[in-house]
Write a protein that holds these residues in place. Structure first.
Motif, short mmCIF file in Angstrom:
data_model
loop_
_atom_site.label_atom_id
_atom_site.label_comp_id
_atom_site.label_asym_id
_atom_site.label_seq_id
_atom_site.Cartn_x
_atom_site.Cartn_y
_atom_site.Cartn_z
N ASN A 157 1.11 -0.97 -0.38
CA ASN A 157 0.42 -0.04 -0.05
C ASN A 157 0.82 1.08 0.32
O ASN A 157 0.47 2.30 0.44
N MET A 158 1.88 1.38 -0.35
CA MET A 158 2.87 2.72 -0.75
C MET A 158 2.77 2.86 -1.86
O MET A 158 3.52 4.24 -1.77
N TYR A 159 1.78 2.40 -2.68
CA TYR A 159 1.42 3.54 -4.03
C TYR A 159 0.55 3.71 -4.62
O TYR A 159 -0.17 3.49 -4.26
N CYS A 160 0.70 5.13 -4.98
CA CYS A 160 -0.79 5.47 -5.42
C CYS A 160 -1.55 4.96 -6.47
O CYS A 160 -0.54 4.34 -7.48
N PRO A 161 -2.54 4.16 -6.86
CA PRO A 161 -2.67 3.51 -7.33
C PRO A 161 -3.36 3.82 -8.55
O PRO A 161 -3.21 3.84 -9.91
N GLN A 216 5.14 7.04 -4.97
CA GLN A 216 5.00 6.31 -3.04
C GLN A 216 4.40 7.41 -2.30
O GLN A 216 4.41 8.32 -2.25
N ILE A 217 3.53 6.99 -1.97
CA ILE A 217 2.71 7.37 -0.92
C ILE A 217 2.73 7.10 0.95
O ILE A 217 3.14 6.47 0.77
N PRO A 218 2.82 8.07 1.84
CA PRO A 218 2.89 7.53 3.32
C PRO A 218 1.50 6.76 2.99
O PRO A 218 0.65 6.33 2.41
N PHE A 249 -6.19 10.76 0.19
CA PHE A 249 -5.41 11.32 -1.08
C PHE A 249 -4.25 11.36 -1.86
O PHE A 249 -3.48 11.31 -0.33
N CYS A 250 -3.44 11.23 -2.37
CA CYS A 250 -2.03 11.31 -3.01
C CYS A 250 -1.93 12.45 -3.08
O CYS A 250 -2.68 13.51 -3.96
N PRO A 251 -0.97 12.90 -2.44
CA PRO A 251 -0.99 14.30 -2.65
C PRO A 251 0.12 14.71 -3.71
O PRO A 251 0.35 15.91 -4.03
N GLU A 252 0.26 13.62 -4.48
CA GLU A 252 0.90 14.19 -5.62
C GLU A 252 -0.27 14.52 -6.95
O GLU A 252 -0.40 15.78 -8.13
N CYS A 253 -1.42 13.36 -7.30
CA CYS A 253 -2.61 13.44 -8.22
C CYS A 253 -3.72 14.76 -7.45
O CYS A 253 -4.49 14.57 -8.23
N GLY A 254 -4.23 13.79 -5.96
CA GLY A 254 -5.18 14.28 -5.40
C GLY A 254 -6.43 13.35 -4.96
O GLY A 254 -7.58 14.02 -5.33
#
Length: 287
Positions: free
Chosen positions: A15-19, A24-26, A31-36
């Protein structure tokens, strides 16, 4: 205990990556801090980092070359158009060129007309020259006859004509020297010979007389004529006392040891009877 720990770790790693964007996210992100995107319902659906499709690379090199070629062609086309516009003669230039062309043509026509006129005039000028100048064949070496007879100049003139010749006309130094050699060869030093020159009464200009006894050609008694040094000293005198001297003769002057030119009366014997037997004349023949 170890299995539980490994399972928990695997779940955390999964679960460390935004689908959605694959960043890689906390672990505890909603919510994904990169794509929102909301990723709370997607943890189980994307256990591994998603494969993000690669964007195709733009072929910028070929496009730049094409653009440069187009720009070059446009510049060339603009130069050609500018040259046509600036080099195209204006109406004023055309008019000036036409005027110059007409001027040149006019000059050529004038020269052509002048040349035609000169050619037409030439025969007339030649005829005038022929009238003013003596026969160009004169001055050459011809045949000469030395006749001794007590005659007048007029009788000598007529006799030469009746023989098919004329009373000699000496037109050059070359001809004169040829005649002198014949005079010396014939030992004619005691004879004075009438020659074909005379002047009109009242005139002081001597000329040669043609077959009709008309005076023509160059004046004989001038400093520019070829025989200027052949005259007897003080001659021509034009008269001797009351006697007019209007005709020419040759005589040998012993004091100078040479043949000289002299003017004499038509009838020498009427003035000096003692000259009888010492009068002669020279006939010239061009045969």
């Amino acid at each position: 205990m170890k299995l539980y720990f490994l399972a928990k770790n695997c779940e955390r790693i999964r679960n460390m990556y935004c689908p959605f964007c694959g960043k890689q996210i906390p672990d505890d992100s909603s919510f994904c801090p990169e794509c929102g995107n909301d990723i709370r319902d997607s943890w189980e659906k994307q256990p591994y980092p998603p494969e993000i499709p690669q964007q195709p690379q733009k072929k910028t090199g070929a496009a730049k070359i094409i653009l440069i070629v187009i720009l070059i062609l446009l510049v060339i086309a603009a130069g050609v158009i500018a040259a046509i516009i600036f080099l195209k003669p204006s109406p004023a230039d055309k008019a000036e060129t036409k005027t110059k062309s007409e001027s040149v043509k006019s000059d050529k026509e004038d020269k052509s007309d002048k040349s035609a006129k000169d050619e037409a005039k030439a025969p007339a000028d030649e005829e005038e020259d022929e009238e003013e100048k003596y026969d160009p064949t004169e001055g050459g070496i011809h045949r000469y006859e030395f006749i001794i007879a007590d005659v007048t100049w007029s009788q000598a003139f007529a006799d030469c004509k009746s023989r098919g010749g004329y009373l000699v006309r000496i037109n050059s130094e070359e001809e004169y020297q040829y005649i002198l050699k014949q005079l010396d060869a014939g030992s004619y030093q005691k004879i004075q010979f009438f020659i074909g020159g005379r002047r009109d009464s009242g005139s002081s200009e001597y000329y040669w007389a043609d077959e009709d006894d008309e005076l023509y050609g160059d004046q004989i008694n001038t400093s520019s004529y070829w025989c200027s040094s052949e005259w007897l000293s003080g001659e021509p005198s034009f008269r001797d006392g009351a006697n007019e001297e209007e005709y020419l003769d040759l005589l040998y002057y012993k004091n100078e040891g040479r043949w000289t030119w002299n003017d004499a009366p038509n009838d020498i014997l009427a003035v000096v009877p003692s000259f009888s037997g010492r009068i002669g004349y020279i006939c010239e023949y061009e045969d």
